[in-house]
Design a protein around this motif. Structure first.
Motif, PDB file in Angstrom:
ATOM      1  N   PHE A  90       0.989  -1.120  -0.008  1.00 20.66           N
ATOM      2  CA  PHE A  90      -0.110   0.123  -0.083  1.00 20.66           C
ATOM      3  C   PHE A  90       0.800   1.323   0.086  1.00 20.66           C
ATOM      4  N   LEU A  91       1.926   1.217   0.676  1.00 18.87           N
ATOM      5  CA  LEU A  91       2.882   2.272   0.671  1.00 18.87           C
ATOM      6  C   LEU A  91       3.333   2.748  -0.880  1.00 18.87           C
ATOM      7  N   GLY A  92       3.802   1.695  -1.556  1.00 21.33           N
ATOM      8  CA  GLY A  92       4.169   1.823  -2.941  1.00 21.33           C
ATOM      9  C   GLY A  92       2.993   2.271  -3.748  1.00 21.33           C
ATOM     10  N   LEU A  93       1.712   1.606  -3.516  1.00 19.82           N
ATOM     11  CA  LEU A  93       0.707   1.802  -4.264  1.00 19.82           C
ATOM     12  C   LEU A  93       0.296   3.529  -4.166  1.00 19.82           C
ATOM     13  N   PHE A 235       0.440   8.069   3.238  1.00 18.03           N
ATOM     14  CA  PHE A 235       1.803   8.391   3.449  1.00 18.03           C
ATOM     15  C   PHE A 235       2.779   8.329   2.229  1.00 18.03           C
ATOM     16  N   GLY A 236       2.439   7.260   1.506  1.00 18.75           N
ATOM     17  CA  GLY A 236       3.021   7.021   0.256  1.00 18.75           C
ATOM     18  C   GLY A 236       2.668   8.036  -0.802  1.00 18.75           C
ATOM     19  N   ASN A 237       1.280   8.504  -0.818  1.00 17.15           N
ATOM     20  CA  ASN A 237       0.984   9.368  -1.553  1.00 17.15           C
ATOM     21  C   ASN A 237       1.523  10.825  -1.308  1.00 17.15           C
ATOM     22  N   HIS A 250      10.286   7.748  -5.178  1.00 21.40           N
ATOM     23  CA  HIS A 250      10.696   6.587  -6.355  1.00 21.40           C
ATOM     24  C   HIS A 250      11.006   5.224  -5.810  1.00 21.40           C
ATOM     25  N   THR A 251      11.819   5.294  -4.644  1.00 20.97           N
ATOM     26  CA  THR A 251      12.106   3.948  -3.940  1.00 20.97           C
ATOM     27  C   THR A 251      10.757   3.321  -3.596  1.00 20.97           C
ATOM     28  N   ALA A 252       9.890   3.957  -2.999  1.00 11.67           N
ATOM     29  CA  ALA A 252       8.590   3.152  -2.588  1.00 11.67           C
ATOM     30  C   ALA A 252       7.842   2.686  -3.659  1.00 11.67           C
ATOM     31  N   ARG A 253       7.823   3.543  -4.823  1.00 12.35           N
ATOM     32  CA  ARG A 253       7.130   2.850  -5.884  1.00 12.35           C
ATOM     33  C   ARG A 253       7.721   1.956  -6.828  1.00 12.35           C
TER      34      ARG A 253
END
Lengths: 375, 146
Positions: A90-93, A235-237, A250-253
Protein backbone atom coordinates in the motif's frame (compact mmCIF):
# COMPACT_ATOMS: atom_id res chain seq x y z
CA UNK A 1 22.16 -50.15 -1.14
CA UNK A 2 20.18 -49.26 1.99
CA UNK A 3 21.48 -45.73 1.76
CA UNK A 4 20.36 -45.50 -1.84
CA UNK A 5 16.89 -46.89 -1.07
CA UNK A 6 16.56 -44.52 1.86
CA UNK A 7 17.51 -41.63 -0.39
CA UNK A 8 14.98 -42.71 -3.00
CA UNK A 9 12.27 -43.00 -0.35
CA UNK A 10 12.88 -39.40 0.69
CA UNK A 11 12.69 -37.89 -2.77
CA UNK A 12 9.67 -35.98 -3.90
CA UNK A 13 8.90 -38.58 -6.54
CA UNK A 14 7.90 -41.13 -3.93
CA UNK A 15 6.43 -38.65 -1.43
CA UNK A 16 4.10 -36.98 -3.96
CA UNK A 17 0.39 -37.68 -3.92
CA UNK A 18 -2.41 -36.52 -6.23
CA UNK A 19 -2.95 -33.27 -4.30
CA UNK A 20 0.58 -32.10 -4.98
CA UNK A 21 0.15 -32.92 -8.63
CA UNK A 22 -3.12 -31.01 -8.84
CA UNK A 23 -1.52 -27.96 -7.29
CA UNK A 24 1.49 -28.21 -9.57
CA UNK A 25 -0.89 -28.15 -12.51
CA UNK A 26 -2.62 -25.11 -11.00
CA UNK A 27 0.73 -23.39 -10.49
CA UNK A 28 1.72 -24.14 -14.08
CA UNK A 29 -1.54 -22.64 -15.31
CA UNK A 30 -0.86 -19.48 -13.30
CA UNK A 31 2.62 -19.19 -14.76
CA UNK A 32 1.24 -19.84 -18.25
CA UNK A 33 -1.48 -17.19 -17.85
CA UNK A 34 1.04 -14.71 -16.54
CA UNK A 35 3.74 -15.30 -19.14
CA UNK A 36 1.86 -16.29 -22.28
CA UNK A 37 -1.42 -14.44 -21.83
CA UNK A 38 0.09 -11.57 -19.83
CA UNK A 39 -2.78 -11.66 -17.29
CA UNK A 40 -1.37 -9.63 -14.37
CA UNK A 41 2.09 -11.18 -14.78
CA UNK A 42 3.54 -9.28 -11.83
CA UNK A 43 1.15 -11.18 -9.58
CA UNK A 44 0.57 -14.48 -11.30
CA UNK A 45 4.20 -15.32 -12.03
CA UNK A 46 5.42 -15.08 -8.39
CA UNK A 47 2.29 -16.81 -7.10
CA UNK A 48 2.36 -19.50 -9.76
CA UNK A 49 6.01 -20.24 -9.20
CA UNK A 50 5.39 -20.16 -5.46
CA UNK A 51 2.73 -22.84 -5.92
CA UNK A 52 5.30 -24.99 -7.73
CA UNK A 53 7.84 -24.44 -4.95
CA UNK A 54 5.31 -25.02 -2.20
CA UNK A 55 4.11 -28.27 -3.68
CA UNK A 56 7.40 -30.04 -3.96
CA UNK A 57 6.86 -32.95 -1.54
CA UNK A 58 9.39 -33.19 1.27
CA UNK A 59 10.06 -35.15 4.40
CA UNK A 60 8.37 -33.25 7.20
CA UNK A 61 10.22 -32.32 10.37
CA UNK A 62 13.39 -30.90 8.88
CA UNK A 63 12.34 -27.26 8.75
CA UNK A 64 11.78 -27.09 5.00
CA UNK A 65 8.13 -26.28 4.40
CA UNK A 66 6.43 -22.96 4.86
CA UNK A 67 4.36 -24.23 7.80
CA UNK A 68 7.39 -25.59 9.66
CA UNK A 69 9.09 -23.49 12.32
CA UNK A 70 12.56 -22.20 11.55
CA UNK A 71 12.31 -22.78 7.81
CA UNK A 72 13.39 -19.96 5.51
CA UNK A 73 10.00 -19.92 3.84
CA UNK A 74 8.35 -19.72 7.26
CA UNK A 75 10.35 -16.60 8.07
CA UNK A 76 9.46 -15.03 4.74
CA UNK A 77 5.82 -15.99 5.35
CA UNK A 78 5.97 -13.91 8.52
CA UNK A 79 5.39 -10.83 6.37
CA UNK A 80 2.11 -12.30 5.20
CA UNK A 81 0.79 -13.57 8.52
CA UNK A 82 1.50 -10.28 10.26
CA UNK A 83 0.09 -8.12 7.48
CA UNK A 84 3.50 -6.57 6.85
CA UNK A 85 3.70 -7.10 3.10
CA UNK A 86 0.21 -5.72 2.35
CA UNK A 87 1.07 -2.56 4.26
CA UNK A 88 4.29 -2.13 2.28
CA UNK A 89 2.43 -2.75 -0.96
CA UNK A 90 0.00 0.00 0.00
CA UNK A 91 2.92 2.35 0.62
CA UNK A 92 4.17 1.77 -2.90
CA UNK A 93 0.65 1.97 -4.29
CA UNK A 94 0.20 5.38 -2.69
CA UNK A 95 3.51 6.56 -4.10
CA UNK A 96 2.47 5.63 -7.63
CA UNK A 97 -1.17 6.78 -7.54
CA UNK A 98 -2.27 10.12 -8.90
CA UNK A 99 -5.49 11.10 -7.16
CA UNK A 100 -5.91 14.08 -9.47
CA UNK A 101 -8.83 12.60 -11.38
CA UNK A 102 -10.61 11.76 -8.13
CA UNK A 103 -10.05 15.29 -6.85
CA UNK A 104 -11.37 16.70 -10.11
CA UNK A 105 -14.54 14.63 -9.93
CA UNK A 106 -15.23 13.62 -6.31
CA UNK A 107 -18.73 12.36 -7.10
CA UNK A 108 -17.13 9.27 -8.64
CA UNK A 109 -16.07 8.26 -5.15
CA UNK A 110 -19.61 7.02 -4.57
CA UNK A 111 -19.05 4.36 -7.22
CA UNK A 112 -16.09 3.14 -5.20
CA UNK A 113 -18.44 2.80 -2.24
CA UNK A 114 -21.16 1.08 -4.24
CA UNK A 115 -18.78 -1.55 -5.57
CA UNK A 116 -18.08 -2.64 -2.01
CA UNK A 117 -21.59 -4.04 -1.74
CA UNK A 118 -20.25 -7.33 -3.06
CA UNK A 119 -18.32 -7.64 0.19
CA UNK A 120 -21.37 -7.43 2.41
CA UNK A 121 -23.46 -9.67 0.20
CA UNK A 122 -20.73 -12.29 0.32
CA UNK A 123 -20.46 -11.91 4.07
CA UNK A 124 -24.09 -12.98 4.34
CA UNK A 125 -23.62 -15.82 1.85
CA UNK A 126 -20.57 -17.17 3.66
CA UNK A 127 -22.35 -17.06 6.99
CA UNK A 128 -25.30 -18.88 5.45
CA UNK A 129 -22.95 -21.59 4.16
CA UNK A 130 -21.74 -22.26 7.67
CA UNK A 131 -18.47 -20.35 7.79
CA UNK A 132 -17.55 -18.76 11.10
CA UNK A 133 -17.91 -14.95 11.22
CA UNK A 134 -14.13 -14.40 11.07
CA UNK A 135 -13.87 -16.73 8.08
CA UNK A 136 -16.90 -15.17 6.41
CA UNK A 137 -15.46 -11.68 6.79
CA UNK A 138 -12.15 -12.82 5.29
CA UNK A 139 -13.90 -14.45 2.35
CA UNK A 140 -16.17 -11.45 1.84
CA UNK A 141 -13.28 -9.05 1.40
CA UNK A 142 -12.40 -10.85 -1.85
CA UNK A 143 -15.30 -8.81 -3.27
CA UNK A 144 -13.15 -5.73 -2.92
CA UNK A 145 -10.86 -7.23 -5.57
CA UNK A 146 -7.87 -6.10 -3.59
CA UNK A 147 -5.26 -8.79 -2.97
CA UNK A 148 -3.23 -7.05 -0.26
CA UNK A 149 -6.37 -6.04 1.63
CA UNK A 150 -7.72 -9.59 1.44
CA UNK A 151 -4.46 -10.99 2.77
CA UNK A 152 -4.24 -8.38 5.48
CA UNK A 153 -7.72 -9.01 6.84
CA UNK A 154 -7.40 -12.78 6.56
CA UNK A 155 -4.08 -12.68 8.42
CA UNK A 156 -5.85 -10.91 11.24
CA UNK A 157 -9.07 -12.91 11.34
CA UNK A 158 -8.57 -16.35 9.78
CA UNK A 159 -4.86 -17.02 9.16
CA UNK A 160 -5.55 -20.63 8.22
CA UNK A 161 -7.41 -19.41 5.12
CA UNK A 162 -4.72 -17.08 3.78
CA UNK A 163 -3.72 -19.46 1.00
CA UNK A 164 -7.09 -20.03 -0.66
CA UNK A 165 -8.28 -16.47 -0.09
CA UNK A 166 -5.12 -14.94 -1.53
CA UNK A 167 -5.20 -17.28 -4.50
CA UNK A 168 -8.88 -16.56 -5.10
CA UNK A 169 -8.41 -12.80 -4.81
CA UNK A 170 -5.44 -12.67 -7.14
CA UNK A 171 -7.00 -15.12 -9.57
CA UNK A 172 -10.09 -13.00 -9.98
CA UNK A 173 -7.98 -9.86 -10.29
CA UNK A 174 -6.06 -11.52 -13.08
CA UNK A 175 -9.28 -12.70 -14.70
CA UNK A 176 -10.83 -9.24 -14.86
CA UNK A 177 -10.77 -9.28 -18.68
CA UNK A 178 -12.84 -12.45 -18.54
CA UNK A 179 -15.22 -11.71 -15.65
CA UNK A 180 -16.12 -8.04 -15.99
CA UNK A 181 -16.96 -7.47 -19.69
CA UNK A 182 -19.98 -9.83 -19.82
CA UNK A 183 -21.44 -8.20 -16.71
CA UNK A 184 -20.86 -4.74 -18.16
CA UNK A 185 -22.53 -5.72 -21.43
CA UNK A 186 -25.44 -7.33 -19.63
CA UNK A 187 -26.22 -4.33 -17.44
CA UNK A 188 -25.73 -1.46 -19.88
CA UNK A 189 -27.17 -0.49 -23.23
CA UNK A 190 -24.99 0.58 -26.13
CA UNK A 191 -26.26 4.13 -25.72
CA UNK A 192 -25.24 4.16 -22.06
CA UNK A 193 -21.80 2.86 -22.93
CA UNK A 194 -21.40 5.74 -25.37
CA UNK A 195 -22.01 8.44 -22.74
CA UNK A 196 -19.06 10.82 -22.71
CA UNK A 197 -17.66 12.27 -19.56
CA UNK A 198 -17.07 16.04 -19.54
CA UNK A 199 -13.55 17.37 -19.40
CA UNK A 200 -11.97 17.40 -15.97
CA UNK A 201 -10.94 20.61 -14.30
CA UNK A 202 -7.30 21.29 -13.60
CA UNK A 203 -6.29 20.11 -10.12
CA UNK A 204 -3.67 22.18 -8.34
CA UNK A 205 -0.56 20.83 -6.69
CA UNK A 206 -1.79 22.11 -3.32
CA UNK A 207 -5.01 20.09 -3.60
CA UNK A 208 -3.03 16.95 -4.26
CA UNK A 209 -0.84 17.74 -1.27
CA UNK A 210 -3.75 18.32 1.10
CA UNK A 211 -5.70 15.25 -0.01
CA UNK A 212 -3.55 12.55 1.68
CA UNK A 213 -3.64 14.46 4.95
CA UNK A 214 -7.41 14.89 4.83
CA UNK A 215 -7.87 11.33 3.60
CA UNK A 216 -5.86 9.65 6.33
CA UNK A 217 -7.53 11.70 9.04
CA UNK A 218 -11.10 11.21 7.84
CA UNK A 219 -10.81 7.53 6.91
CA UNK A 220 -8.74 6.38 9.85
CA UNK A 221 -10.80 8.27 12.40
CA UNK A 222 -13.79 6.39 10.96
CA UNK A 223 -12.10 2.97 10.87
CA UNK A 224 -8.86 3.03 12.90
CA UNK A 225 -8.30 -0.64 12.13
CA UNK A 226 -7.67 0.35 8.51
CA UNK A 227 -4.66 2.41 9.64
CA UNK A 228 -1.98 -0.11 8.59
CA UNK A 229 -3.33 0.03 5.04
CA UNK A 230 -4.68 3.53 4.58
CA UNK A 231 -1.98 5.13 6.70
CA UNK A 232 0.63 3.67 4.39
CA UNK A 233 -1.36 4.45 1.25
CA UNK A 234 -1.76 8.11 2.08
CA UNK A 235 1.78 8.38 3.41
CA UNK A 236 3.12 7.03 0.15
CA UNK A 237 0.96 9.49 -1.74
CA UNK A 238 2.15 12.37 0.42
CA UNK A 239 5.76 11.42 -0.34
CA UNK A 240 4.89 11.65 -4.02
CA UNK A 241 3.05 14.94 -3.86
CA UNK A 242 5.02 16.97 -1.33
CA UNK A 243 7.77 17.57 -3.85
CA UNK A 244 10.71 17.35 -1.46
CA UNK A 245 10.93 13.57 -1.06
CA UNK A 246 11.11 12.45 -4.64
CA UNK A 247 13.86 9.96 -3.85
CA UNK A 248 11.76 8.29 -1.16
CA UNK A 249 8.67 8.23 -3.36
CA UNK A 250 10.67 6.77 -6.20
CA UNK A 251 12.05 4.02 -3.97
CA UNK A 252 8.61 3.30 -2.53
CA UNK A 253 7.01 2.88 -5.93
CA UNK A 254 9.85 0.83 -7.40
CA UNK A 255 12.23 -1.15 -5.21
CA UNK A 256 10.08 -1.38 -2.08
CA UNK A 257 6.79 -2.38 -3.69
CA UNK A 258 8.57 -4.75 -6.04
CA UNK A 259 10.34 -6.49 -3.17
CA UNK A 260 7.13 -6.79 -1.21
CA UNK A 261 5.25 -8.07 -4.25
CA UNK A 262 7.86 -10.73 -4.96
CA UNK A 263 7.92 -12.00 -1.39
CA UNK A 264 4.17 -11.73 -1.00
CA UNK A 265 3.45 -13.60 -4.21
CA UNK A 266 6.04 -16.29 -3.66
CA UNK A 267 5.08 -17.05 -0.06
CA UNK A 268 1.36 -16.96 -0.76
CA UNK A 269 1.98 -19.41 -3.57
CA UNK A 270 4.08 -21.59 -1.28
CA UNK A 271 1.31 -21.59 1.30
CA UNK A 272 -0.89 -23.62 -1.05
CA UNK A 273 0.62 -26.95 -0.09
CA UNK A 274 -1.72 -29.53 -1.57
CA UNK A 275 -2.31 -31.39 1.66
CA UNK A 276 -3.30 -28.16 3.43
CA UNK A 277 -4.90 -26.27 0.57
CA UNK A 278 -7.16 -28.74 -1.21
CA UNK A 279 -10.17 -28.86 1.07
CA UNK A 280 -13.90 -28.35 0.65
CA UNK A 281 -13.52 -24.96 2.29
CA UNK A 282 -11.10 -23.86 -0.43
CA UNK A 283 -13.62 -24.79 -3.11
CA UNK A 284 -16.31 -22.86 -1.23
CA UNK A 285 -14.01 -19.86 -0.98
CA UNK A 286 -13.37 -19.90 -4.72
CA UNK A 287 -17.07 -20.04 -5.52
CA UNK A 288 -17.94 -17.30 -3.04
CA UNK A 289 -15.02 -15.21 -4.27
CA UNK A 290 -16.27 -15.25 -7.84
CA UNK A 291 -19.77 -14.35 -6.66
CA UNK A 292 -18.37 -11.52 -4.54
CA UNK A 293 -16.38 -10.13 -7.45
CA UNK A 294 -19.29 -10.33 -9.87
CA UNK A 295 -21.70 -8.66 -7.45
CA UNK A 296 -19.16 -5.91 -6.75
CA UNK A 297 -18.95 -5.18 -10.47
CA UNK A 298 -22.71 -5.28 -10.92
CA UNK A 299 -23.49 -3.14 -7.89
CA UNK A 300 -21.13 -0.43 -9.10
CA UNK A 301 -22.81 -0.31 -12.50
CA UNK A 302 -26.32 -0.36 -11.08
CA UNK A 303 -25.48 2.41 -8.62
CA UNK A 304 -24.10 4.53 -11.46
CA UNK A 305 -27.41 4.08 -13.29
CA UNK A 306 -29.30 5.10 -10.17
CA UNK A 307 -27.11 8.19 -9.84
CA UNK A 308 -27.95 9.10 -13.42
CA UNK A 309 -31.60 9.42 -12.42
CA UNK A 310 -30.65 12.42 -10.30
CA UNK A 311 -27.66 13.92 -12.06
CA UNK A 312 -27.97 16.66 -14.67
CA UNK A 313 -24.76 15.60 -16.37
CA UNK A 314 -25.03 11.83 -16.79
CA UNK A 315 -22.09 9.62 -15.99
CA UNK A 316 -21.14 6.58 -18.02
CA UNK A 317 -22.45 3.59 -16.00
CA UNK A 318 -19.50 1.49 -17.10
CA UNK A 319 -17.47 3.49 -14.59
CA UNK A 320 -19.27 1.65 -11.80
CA UNK A 321 -17.39 -1.50 -12.75
CA UNK A 322 -14.13 0.30 -11.99
CA UNK A 323 -15.30 0.87 -8.42
CA UNK A 324 -13.63 -2.39 -7.44
CA UNK A 325 -10.08 -1.79 -6.37
CA UNK A 326 -8.29 -3.90 -8.95
CA UNK A 327 -5.91 -1.15 -10.06
CA UNK A 328 -5.56 -0.55 -12.97
CA UNK A 329 -7.07 -3.70 -14.52
CA UNK A 330 -10.71 -2.81 -14.08
CA UNK A 331 -10.15 0.80 -15.19
CA UNK A 332 -8.52 -0.52 -18.33
CA UNK A 333 -11.45 -2.84 -19.01
CA UNK A 334 -13.96 -0.03 -18.57
CA UNK A 335 -11.98 2.15 -20.94
CA UNK A 336 -11.77 -0.61 -23.54
CA UNK A 337 -15.48 -1.36 -23.26
CA UNK A 338 -16.28 2.33 -23.68
CA UNK A 339 -14.04 2.56 -26.72
CA UNK A 340 -15.64 -0.54 -28.18
CA UNK A 341 -18.98 1.28 -28.18
CA UNK A 342 -17.45 4.55 -29.35
CA UNK A 343 -13.80 4.60 -30.41
CA UNK A 344 -13.54 8.30 -29.63
CA UNK A 345 -14.80 7.93 -26.05
CA UNK A 346 -12.03 8.26 -23.48
CA UNK A 347 -12.97 6.95 -20.03
CA UNK A 348 -9.62 5.97 -18.58
CA UNK A 349 -9.06 8.92 -16.26
CA UNK A 350 -12.59 8.76 -14.85
CA UNK A 351 -12.25 5.01 -14.40
CA UNK A 352 -8.99 5.53 -12.53
CA UNK A 353 -10.83 7.89 -10.19
CA UNK A 354 -13.32 5.11 -9.41
CA UNK A 355 -10.47 2.64 -9.03
CA UNK A 356 -8.68 4.87 -6.54
CA UNK A 357 -11.82 5.30 -4.47
CA UNK A 358 -12.31 1.52 -4.65
CA UNK A 359 -8.92 1.01 -3.02
CA UNK A 360 -9.86 3.38 -0.22
CA UNK A 361 -13.32 1.83 0.08
CA UNK A 362 -12.12 -1.76 0.33
CA UNK A 363 -9.52 -0.82 2.94
CA UNK A 364 -12.24 0.90 4.99
CA UNK A 365 -14.40 -2.22 4.61
CA UNK A 366 -11.54 -4.36 5.90
CA UNK A 367 -11.18 -2.07 8.87
CA UNK A 368 -14.92 -2.16 9.55
CA UNK A 369 -15.11 -5.95 9.34
CA UNK A 370 -12.11 -6.31 11.64
CA UNK A 371 -13.74 -3.91 14.09
CA UNK A 372 -16.96 -5.94 14.04
CA UNK A 373 -15.02 -9.07 14.94
CA UNK A 374 -13.34 -7.33 17.85
CA UNK A 375 -16.68 -6.53 19.44
CA UNK B 1 -25.58 -23.86 11.66
CA UNK B 2 -26.54 -22.89 8.11
CA UNK B 3 -28.85 -20.57 6.18
CA UNK B 4 -30.74 -17.61 7.54
CA UNK B 5 -30.42 -18.93 11.08
CA UNK B 6 -26.63 -18.75 10.81
CA UNK B 7 -26.80 -15.20 9.49
CA UNK B 8 -29.08 -14.11 12.31
CA UNK B 9 -27.11 -15.94 14.98
CA UNK B 10 -23.89 -14.17 13.98
CA UNK B 11 -25.52 -10.72 13.59
CA UNK B 12 -24.92 -10.97 9.86
CA UNK B 13 -27.76 -8.68 8.85
CA UNK B 14 -26.64 -5.97 11.25
CA UNK B 15 -23.02 -6.25 10.16
CA UNK B 16 -23.95 -6.00 6.48
CA UNK B 17 -26.32 -3.06 6.84
CA UNK B 18 -24.19 -1.10 9.30
CA UNK B 19 -21.01 -1.89 7.41
CA UNK B 20 -22.46 -0.73 4.09
CA UNK B 21 -23.84 2.41 5.71
CA UNK B 22 -20.47 3.26 7.27
CA UNK B 23 -18.60 2.79 4.00
CA UNK B 24 -21.11 4.92 2.09
CA UNK B 25 -21.21 7.67 4.68
CA UNK B 26 -17.44 7.66 5.08
CA UNK B 27 -16.73 7.98 1.38
CA UNK B 28 -19.56 10.49 0.99
CA UNK B 29 -18.00 12.72 3.65
CA UNK B 30 -14.56 12.31 2.08
CA UNK B 31 -16.03 13.07 -1.33
CA UNK B 32 -17.69 16.23 -0.01
CA UNK B 33 -14.56 17.39 1.78
CA UNK B 34 -12.28 16.93 -1.20
CA UNK B 35 -14.80 18.70 -3.41
CA UNK B 36 -14.40 21.74 -1.14
CA UNK B 37 -10.59 21.79 -1.00
CA UNK B 38 -10.16 23.92 -4.10
CA UNK B 39 -12.83 26.34 -2.90
CA UNK B 40 -11.09 26.68 0.45
CA UNK B 41 -7.79 27.28 -1.29
CA UNK B 42 -9.36 29.97 -3.44
CA UNK B 43 -10.86 31.51 -0.31
CA UNK B 44 -7.47 31.40 1.41
CA UNK B 45 -5.80 33.07 -1.53
CA UNK B 46 -8.33 35.88 -1.42
CA UNK B 47 -8.69 36.08 2.35
CA UNK B 48 -7.57 39.74 2.56
CA UNK B 49 -10.37 40.78 0.31
CA UNK B 50 -12.97 38.91 2.42
CA UNK B 51 -11.67 39.76 5.92
CA UNK B 52 -10.91 43.43 5.31
CA UNK B 53 -14.34 43.83 3.80
CA UNK B 54 -13.02 45.91 1.02
CA UNK B 55 -11.27 48.36 3.40
CA UNK B 56 -7.91 47.40 2.15
CA UNK B 57 -6.78 49.69 -0.52
CA UNK B 58 -6.94 47.92 -3.69
CA UNK B 59 -3.88 48.19 -5.75
CA UNK B 60 -4.69 50.27 -8.76
CA UNK B 61 -5.41 48.07 -11.68
CA UNK B 62 -2.37 47.76 -13.83
CA UNK B 63 -2.42 50.39 -16.47
CA UNK B 64 -2.82 49.01 -19.84
CA UNK B 65 0.20 49.92 -21.88
CA UNK B 66 -0.55 52.93 -23.95
CA UNK B 67 -1.34 51.73 -27.35
CA UNK B 68 -0.18 53.78 -30.21
CA UNK B 69 -3.07 54.33 -32.55
CA UNK B 70 -2.66 52.54 -35.79
CA UNK B 71 -1.23 54.77 -38.40
CA UNK B 72 -3.87 55.85 -40.86
CA UNK B 73 -3.64 54.05 -44.08
CA UNK B 74 -2.81 56.66 -46.62
CA UNK B 75 -4.05 55.36 -49.90
CA UNK B 76 -2.73 56.75 -53.09
CA UNK B 77 -4.98 59.53 -54.29
CA UNK B 78 -4.89 58.17 -57.80
CA UNK B 79 -6.14 54.69 -56.87
CA UNK B 80 -8.08 54.20 -60.15
CA UNK B 81 -4.88 54.94 -62.02
CA UNK B 82 -3.04 52.41 -59.91
CA UNK B 83 -5.79 49.92 -60.75
CA UNK B 84 -4.99 50.36 -64.43
CA UNK B 85 -1.40 49.45 -63.72
CA UNK B 86 -2.41 46.40 -61.74
CA UNK B 87 -4.96 45.13 -64.28
CA UNK B 88 -2.41 43.38 -66.56
CA UNK B 89 -0.95 41.65 -63.54
CA UNK B 90 -4.38 40.42 -62.49
CA UNK B 91 -5.12 39.23 -66.01
CA UNK B 92 -1.95 37.18 -65.98
CA UNK B 93 -3.27 35.30 -62.95
CA UNK B 94 -6.02 32.73 -62.81
CA UNK B 95 -9.40 33.71 -61.49
CA UNK B 96 -9.80 33.69 -58.56
CA UNK B 97 -6.26 34.35 -57.50
CA UNK B 98 -4.35 34.45 -54.27
CA UNK B 99 -3.44 37.86 -52.94
CA UNK B 100 0.09 36.70 -52.28
CA UNK B 101 0.52 35.94 -56.00
CA UNK B 102 -0.57 39.43 -56.95
CA UNK B 103 1.71 40.89 -54.29
CA UNK B 104 4.66 38.89 -55.60
CA UNK B 105 4.02 40.03 -59.16
CA UNK B 106 3.74 43.65 -58.06
CA UNK B 107 7.07 43.37 -56.29
CA UNK B 108 8.68 41.78 -59.33
CA UNK B 109 7.51 44.75 -61.44
CA UNK B 110 8.84 47.22 -58.89
CA UNK B 111 5.46 48.76 -58.23
CA UNK B 112 5.69 51.23 -55.34
CA UNK B 113 4.29 50.15 -51.95
CA UNK B 114 2.44 47.03 -53.15
CA UNK B 115 1.29 46.07 -49.66
CA UNK B 116 -0.31 49.45 -49.02
CA UNK B 117 -1.79 49.54 -52.48
CA UNK B 118 -3.37 46.09 -52.15
CA UNK B 119 -4.83 47.09 -48.78
CA UNK B 120 -6.37 50.13 -50.41
CA UNK B 121 -7.69 48.03 -53.28
CA UNK B 122 -9.45 45.82 -50.74
CA UNK B 123 -10.94 48.79 -48.91
CA UNK B 124 -12.13 50.27 -52.15
CA UNK B 125 -13.64 46.97 -53.28
CA UNK B 126 -11.30 46.53 -56.19
CA UNK B 127 -10.46 43.19 -54.67
CA UNK B 128 -13.42 41.02 -53.67
CA UNK B 129 -12.67 38.16 -51.23
CA UNK B 130 -13.93 34.74 -52.33
CA UNK B 131 -12.84 32.87 -49.18
CA UNK B 132 -9.82 30.77 -48.39
CA UNK B 133 -7.49 33.60 -49.33
CA UNK B 134 -8.72 33.90 -52.93
CA UNK B 135 -9.85 37.14 -54.55
CA UNK B 136 -11.37 38.40 -57.76
CA UNK B 137 -10.73 41.69 -59.52
CA UNK B 138 -13.66 44.06 -59.53
CA UNK B 139 -12.23 47.13 -61.24
CA UNK B 140 -13.42 46.94 -64.82
CA UNK B 141 -17.17 46.87 -64.16
CA UNK B 142 -17.76 48.77 -60.92
CA UNK B 143 -14.70 50.96 -60.88
CA UNK B 144 -14.24 52.08 -64.37
CA UNK B 145 -11.10 54.05 -64.56
CA UNK B 146 -10.72 54.59 -68.18
Amino acid sequence: MDLFLSFIANTGYLLADYRHLIMIVVGSIFVYLGVAKKYEPLLLVPIGFGILVGNVPFFKGFGIGIYEDNSVLHYLYFGVTTGLYPSIVFLGLGAMTDFGSLLARPVLMMLGAAAQMGIFFTLLSALALGFLPEEAASIAIIGGADGPTSIFLTAKLAPHLIGPIAIAAYSYMALIPVIQPPIMRLLTTREERRIRMPDMREVSKREKLIFPVVGVLLCCFLAPTALPLLGMLFFGNFLKECGVTDRLAHTARTAIIDTATILLGLTVGCSTQGDVFLTAKSVGIFILGSIAFSIATASGIIFAKIMNLFLKVKINPLLGAAGVSAVPGSAREVHLMGQHADPTNYLLMDAMACNSSGVIGSAICAGILWSFMLV
Amino acid sequence: MFGLNAISAHNGWTMAVVGAAIVFSGLMVLSFVISQIHKLLTFWDNKNRYFNNGAEKKAPPPQAPAQTPPAPVLCPSDLPAMAILYRPLVESLETPFQLTDLYTLAQEHDFPHPHLTLTCFRQANFLIPQGNGYFTWNEPEENPTD
